[in-house]
Write a protein that holds these residues in place. Structure first.
Motif, PDB file in Angstrom:
ATOM      1  N   LEU A 191       1.330   0.620  -9.299  1.00 52.20           N
ATOM      2  CA  LEU A 191       2.509  -0.233  -9.201  1.00 52.20           C
ATOM      3  C   LEU A 191       3.218  -0.065  -7.863  1.00 52.20           C
ATOM      4  O   LEU A 191       3.628  -1.049  -7.227  1.00 52.20           O
ATOM      5  CB  LEU A 191       3.468   0.070 -10.355  1.00 52.20           C
ATOM      6  CG  LEU A 191       2.962  -0.284 -11.757  1.00 52.20           C
ATOM      7  CD1 LEU A 191       3.868   0.313 -12.824  1.00 52.20           C
ATOM      8  CD2 LEU A 191       2.860  -1.800 -11.944  1.00 52.20           C
ATOM      9  N   LEU A 192       3.358   1.177  -7.416  1.00 55.11           N
ATOM     10  CA  LEU A 192       4.095   1.433  -6.180  1.00 55.11           C
ATOM     11  C   LEU A 192       3.357   0.932  -4.948  1.00 55.11           C
ATOM     12  O   LEU A 192       3.984   0.608  -3.936  1.00 55.11           O
ATOM     13  CB  LEU A 192       4.410   2.929  -6.032  1.00 55.11           C
ATOM     14  CG  LEU A 192       5.811   3.335  -6.509  1.00 55.11           C
ATOM     15  CD1 LEU A 192       6.024   2.988  -7.983  1.00 55.11           C
ATOM     16  CD2 LEU A 192       6.057   4.823  -6.281  1.00 55.11           C
ATOM     17  N   ALA A 193       2.030   0.848  -5.026  1.00 51.55           N
ATOM     18  CA  ALA A 193       1.277   0.329  -3.890  1.00 51.55           C
ATOM     19  C   ALA A 193       1.687  -1.095  -3.551  1.00 51.55           C
ATOM     20  O   ALA A 193       1.588  -1.525  -2.395  1.00 51.55           O
ATOM     21  CB  ALA A 193      -0.225   0.387  -4.185  1.00 51.55           C
ATOM     22  N   ARG A 194       2.185  -1.837  -4.546  1.00 49.53           N
ATOM     23  CA  ARG A 194       2.616  -3.217  -4.307  1.00 49.53           C
ATOM     24  C   ARG A 194       4.138  -3.356  -4.263  1.00 49.53           C
ATOM     25  O   ARG A 194       4.638  -4.413  -3.884  1.00 49.53           O
ATOM     26  CB  ARG A 194       2.070  -4.143  -5.405  1.00 49.53           C
ATOM     27  CG  ARG A 194       0.569  -4.188  -5.489  1.00 49.53           C
ATOM     28  CD  ARG A 194       0.086  -5.266  -6.445  1.00 49.53           C
ATOM     29  NE  ARG A 194       0.340  -6.615  -5.935  1.00 49.53           N
ATOM     30  CZ  ARG A 194      -0.401  -7.229  -5.028  1.00 49.53           C
ATOM     31  NH1 ARG A 194      -1.464  -6.614  -4.513  1.00 49.53           N
ATOM     32  NH2 ARG A 194      -0.106  -8.442  -4.630  1.00 49.53           N
ATOM     33  N   SER A 195       4.873  -2.329  -4.685  1.00 46.62           N
ATOM     34  CA  SER A 195       6.328  -2.468  -4.841  1.00 46.62           C
ATOM     35  C   SER A 195       7.142  -1.631  -3.864  1.00 46.62           C
ATOM     36  O   SER A 195       8.368  -1.711  -3.874  1.00 46.62           O
ATOM     37  CB  SER A 195       6.748  -2.074  -6.263  1.00 46.62           C
ATOM     38  OG  SER A 195       6.369  -3.061  -7.185  1.00 46.62           O
ATOM     39  N   LEU A 196       6.490  -0.826  -3.041  1.00 46.47           N
ATOM     40  CA  LEU A 196       7.218   0.105  -2.188  1.00 46.47           C
ATOM     41  C   LEU A 196       6.768  -0.071  -0.744  1.00 46.47           C
ATOM     42  O   LEU A 196       5.593  -0.345  -0.477  1.00 46.47           O
ATOM     43  CB  LEU A 196       6.938   1.543  -2.652  1.00 46.47           C
ATOM     44  CG  LEU A 196       8.005   2.598  -2.378  1.00 46.47           C
ATOM     45  CD1 LEU A 196       9.281   2.303  -3.155  1.00 46.47           C
ATOM     46  CD2 LEU A 196       7.477   3.987  -2.755  1.00 46.47           C
ATOM     47  N   GLU A 197       7.697   0.070   0.179  1.00 46.26           N
ATOM     48  CA  GLU A 197       7.356   0.015   1.600  1.00 46.26           C
ATOM     49  C   GLU A 197       8.165   1.053   2.360  1.00 46.26           C
ATOM     50  O   GLU A 197       9.292   1.385   1.984  1.00 46.26           O
ATOM     51  CB  GLU A 197       7.612  -1.378   2.178  1.00 46.26           C
ATOM     52  CG  GLU A 197       9.049  -1.839   2.098  1.00 46.26           C
ATOM     53  CD  GLU A 197       9.234  -3.262   2.603  1.00 46.26           C
ATOM     54  OE1 GLU A 197       8.262  -3.819   3.146  1.00 46.26           O
ATOM     55  OE2 GLU A 197      10.335  -3.811   2.454  1.00 46.26           O
ATOM     56  N   GLN A 198       7.578   1.567   3.422  1.00 44.66           N
ATOM     57  CA  GLN A 198       8.252   2.573   4.238  1.00 44.66           C
ATOM     58  C   GLN A 198       9.056   1.887   5.335  1.00 44.66           C
ATOM     59  O   GLN A 198       8.544   1.021   6.047  1.00 44.66           O
ATOM     60  CB  GLN A 198       7.246   3.539   4.845  1.00 44.66           C
ATOM     61  CG  GLN A 198       7.884   4.746   5.505  1.00 44.66           C
ATOM     62  CD  GLN A 198       6.854   5.793   5.918  1.00 44.66           C
ATOM     63  OE1 GLN A 198       5.670   5.495   6.060  1.00 44.66           O
ATOM     64  NE2 GLN A 198       7.316   7.023   6.123  1.00 44.66           N
ATOM     65  N   THR A 199      10.334   2.252   5.459  1.00 48.10           N
ATOM     66  CA  THR A 199      11.219   1.706   6.485  1.00 48.10           C
ATOM     67  C   THR A 199      11.836   2.863   7.262  1.00 48.10           C
ATOM     68  O   THR A 199      11.598   4.038   6.962  1.00 48.10           O
ATOM     69  CB  THR A 199      12.341   0.864   5.844  1.00 48.10           C
ATOM     70  OG1 THR A 199      13.262   1.749   5.168  1.00 48.10           O
ATOM     71  CG2 THR A 199      11.777  -0.139   4.841  1.00 48.10           C
TER      72      THR A 199
END
Length: 281
Positions: free
Chosen positions: A184-192
């Motif tokens: 799930l996190l592979a599609r819902s999380l991004e590094q900023t």
């Protein structure tokens, strides 16, 4: 299992991301995920249904799909229009439809509005959208709009590491395994620059400004002319809510499965769900 195929369709300038698994020539099964999940929610089922063409969009504001315009509420019926546009873009005149939780509600609305487009309706721990009693709508609307202003001002709190976000997803209101949380996190999380942030739109957390009422929901349920398979989670908290609605569905098969709200991401119930789907398809 073959690698998933990813693409997007354009909805008047807005991107709707889509993942497909399985046999491209197999029976098409469109799968709609729940609130604050994404298409990866169906990874485990896809592994157990290699002969099916499983098509799962990231619904608007979720995963890798674009957000709706700033200030535009996330009404559940707008997802119906998006899924209908997906079917048209893929030139699918009729499909089997699978929905989990919020996705189940969207699937029911779509199937009730366009029964000729849906051959089979299969629902996971959900049947219909939550309602507002008609005489409470003014107060509910006021409360939702006030809370929405606070939410948009605040935004999502970033996590300092991916592992912190992973632990939060694993231990949330609806816990999932580490493997499922990673999907799930592979599609819902991004590094900023501020840390690890959710991709999904903060506006999704705003309470509904308007909801359908019980009479309107009943009208959709009574239009479900296709076979309906409703699979509820024994360890979920939605069973009591669907009981008054069951008699509204004419061709209903009802099953209660051992599992939590995300039972399709648990090995044993996912195997059972896949078996029930294969029987239908």
């Amino acid at each position: 299992m073959s690698d998933p195929r990813e693409y997007h369709i354009d909805l008047d300038g807005r991107r709707l991301a889509v993942v497909e698994w399985g046999d491209p020539q197999g029976t098409p099964l469109v799968a709609l995920h729940g609130w604050l999940d994404n298409a990866a929610s169906f990874t485990l089922l896809a592994q157990r249904l290699p002969d099916v063409r499983l098509i799962a969009p990231d619904l608007a504001g979720h995963g890798r799909s674009d957000h709706r315009a700033p200030g535009q509420p996330y009404y559940i019926w707008d997802n119906v229009a998006d899924v209908l546009a997906l079917l048209d873009a893929l030139e699918l005149q009729q499909v089997a439809l699978l929905g989990h939780s919020m996705g189940a509600s969207i699937a029911t609305l779509l199937a009730g509005a366009f029964p000729e487009r849906i051959s089979q309706l299969m629902l996971l721990d959900g049947l219909a959208p939550r309602t507002y009693a008609a005489d409470t709508l003014p107060e509910q609307m006021a409360a939702a709009l006030k809370k929405g202003k606070r939410i948009r001002r605040r935004g999502w709190r970033p996590y300092s590491s991916f592992n912190d976000a992973l632990q939060a997803r694993m231990s949330g209101r609806y816990p999932v395994s580490r493997e499922a949380a990673n999907w799930l996190l592979a599609r819902s999380l991004e590094q900023t620059s501020d840390g690890w942030c959710w991709r999904h739109d903060i506006a999704l957390s705003q309470p509904s400004v308007v909801r359908l009422c019980n009479e309107q929901i009943a009208a959709f349920l009574q239009r479900l002319s296709m076979p309906v398979l409703l699979m509820m989670a024994e360890r979920g908290d939605e069973i009591d809510g669907v009981q008054p609605l069951l008699e509204r569905v004419s061709e209903l098969t009802y099953r209660v499965l051992d599992g939590g709200h995300h039972m399709h991401l648990e090995d044993a119930p996912a195997a059972r769900i896949a078996g029930l789907i294969r029987e239908r398809l």
